[in-house]
Enzyme design. Structure first.
Site, PDB file in Angstrom:
ATOM      1  CB  CYS A 159       0.914  -5.743  -3.863  1.00 22.32           C
ATOM      2  SG  CYS A 159      -0.858  -5.953  -4.104  1.00 22.32           S
ATOM      3  CB  CYS A 179       0.140   1.083   5.023  1.00 19.38           C
ATOM      4  SG  CYS A 179      -1.388   1.635   5.711  1.00 19.38           S
ATOM      5  CB  CYS A 229      -1.594 -11.573   0.833  1.00 23.34           C
ATOM      6  SG  CYS A 229      -2.860 -10.702  -0.140  1.00 23.34           S
ATOM      7  CB  CYS A 249       2.569  -5.627  -0.083  1.00 28.14           C
ATOM      8  SG  CYS A 249       1.766  -6.305   1.356  1.00 28.14           S
ATOM      9  CB  CYS A 280      -5.086  -1.745  10.925  1.00 30.46           C
ATOM     10  SG  CYS A 280      -4.549  -2.377   9.338  1.00 30.46           S
ATOM     11  CD  GLU A 293       3.074  -8.746  12.163  1.00 30.09           C
ATOM     12  OE1 GLU A 293       4.123  -9.103  12.705  1.00 30.09           O
ATOM     13  OE2 GLU A 293       3.042  -7.986  11.183  1.00 30.09           O
TER      14      GLU A 293
HETATM   15  S1  SF4 Z   1      -1.086  -4.953  -0.467  1.00 31.74           S
HETATM   16 FE1  SF4 Z   1      -0.263  -6.842   0.409  1.00 31.74          FE
HETATM   17  S2  SF4 Z   1      -1.862  -7.607   1.772  1.00 31.74           S
HETATM   18 FE2  SF4 Z   1      -2.812  -6.077   0.399  1.00 31.74          FE
HETATM   19  S3  SF4 Z   1      -3.583  -7.275  -1.370  1.00 31.74           S
HETATM   20 FE3  SF4 Z   1      -1.521  -6.611  -1.945  1.00 31.74          FE
HETATM   21  S4  SF4 Z   1      -0.204  -8.323  -1.299  1.00 31.74           S
HETATM   22 FE4  SF4 Z   1      -2.149  -8.578  -0.251  1.00 31.74          FE
END
Ligand code: SF4
Length: 346
Positions: free
Chosen positions: A118, A339, A114, A121, A107, A94
């Protein structure tokens, strides 16, 4: 056996010139094709109207253009646009267009899923499927530039690498894409208008510094206390704050460019005076500015936006310490484009 067609965009301009010379044609044709592929973002050989029909057919017989396709586009009430982008192998990433009265920001994503995990996220739940190649990153930017012209009558003005993925875990391809975006033979954008946002991979920040990159650096910090940061960003155990601090000092000493810290304040996680004091201390290591970002819940309620009082306390303390702080209200929340919300739900 059918011959596998080569991706023509993997060829440099020199290689394209050589190819035509070896065909007994003019090497200059290579320049024309290169211009169609990059400056004019042609997705079909048929679009290359200054080549003869035979030449276009010959190219089509030997090569493919592995372009992306915007499979769905959603528009938010606030004007934000989210593209679900289908890659040549069917995977989806995306990217988001964020309009303000004075600028249009893209963005973009750097990985499918990923590498990091995190806890707050949505992308982290997808795990890393693969890195995007330079063209796939470049094409997201081109698609948003076209949308910006179509819907807002102006070209794209800024790019942030804050979409899906950790850009420094796909460093080489991100750099190649940025080279193309900033090259006069690509989009000719100034690197000053590009920001790479990382969760903080110290050795790669040092490498970027040594490579003398000209774009801006942002770090998603979210806590300046190791135990807290590790609990929400587990890779902090491997790359602790002390290493990050050292890498950021290295960056500033060589580039003299301020760092932006992205920071979300969550209820019960990083909303105490101790958290604020640690953050202010961290901000003093190298010149910086702070973006406090409004949090967008990703459904399960484990993370909640902190109280206004806690946010005010952060802002007041930072300002008292002469640290520039902006509060970013999220855009595109109604279409999950804000975000931390990118997770291929569309
Ligand atoms: S915030 Fe999400 S996309 Fe960004 S590094 Fe952490 S896990 Fe990966």
């Amino acid at each position: 056996m059918a011959t596998v067609k080569k991706d023509i965009r993997a060829l440099t301009k020199e290689q394209l010139r050589d190819f035509f010379a070896k065909q007994g044609d003019k090497a200059f044709r290579g320049n024309q094709v290169y211009e169609w592929l990059w400056q004019k973002a042609a997705y079909s050989f048929d679009d290359m109207t200054n080549l003869s029909k035979e030449t276009r057919q010959m190219l089509d017989d030997r090569f493919v253009i592995n372009n992306i396709e915007v499979s769905t586009m959603q528009r938010s009430n606030d004007g934000t646009i989210k593209n679900a982008v289908r890659l040549h192998d069917g995977l989806i990433v995306e990217s988001v267009l964020i309009p303000t009265p004075t600028r249009t920001t893209a963005c973009v994503s750097s990985q499918v899923g990923c590498s990091l995990d995190c806890k707050f996220c949505a992308t982290a739940r997808l795990k890393r499927m693969r890195n995007l190649n330079p063209d796939e990153i470049y094409d997201q930017v081109v698609a948003i530039d076209k949308e910006s012209k179509l819907y807002f009558n102006r070209p794209l003005s800024n790019i942030v690498f804050m979409g899906m993925g950790e850009p420094l875990m796909n460093y080489n391809n991100v750099i190649k894409a940025i080279d193309k975006i900033t090259s006069p033979e690509g989009l000719g954008m100034s690197p000053k208008r590009i920001t790479v946002s990382t969760s903080g991979v110290p050795k790669m920040i040092k490498k970027m510094t040594d490579d003398d990159v000209k774009f801006n650096l942002a770090v998603s910090l979210h806590s300046a206390i190791d135990e807290v940061r590790t609990s929400i960003m587990p890779f902090n155990e491997t790359f602790p704050l002390e290493d990050l601090k050292e890498a950021l000092e290295y960056w500033y000493a060589k580039t003299k460019r301020k760092i932006s810290y992205e920071y979300v304040v969550w209820k019960g996680i990083n909303d105490t005076q101790k958290d604020i004091d640690a953050f202010v201390k961290f901000c003093k290591y190298v010149p910086c500015k702070v973006n406090i970002i409004e949090y967008n819940p990703i459904d399960d309620g484990q993370f909640q936006q902190a109280s206004n009082a806690a946010l005010e306390q952060y802002i007041e303390t930072l300002e008292k310490n002469r640290i520039v702080v902006n509060v970013r209200h999220s855009r595109g929340k109604d279409i999950d484009a804000a975000c931390g919300q990118l997770a291929n739900k569309s």
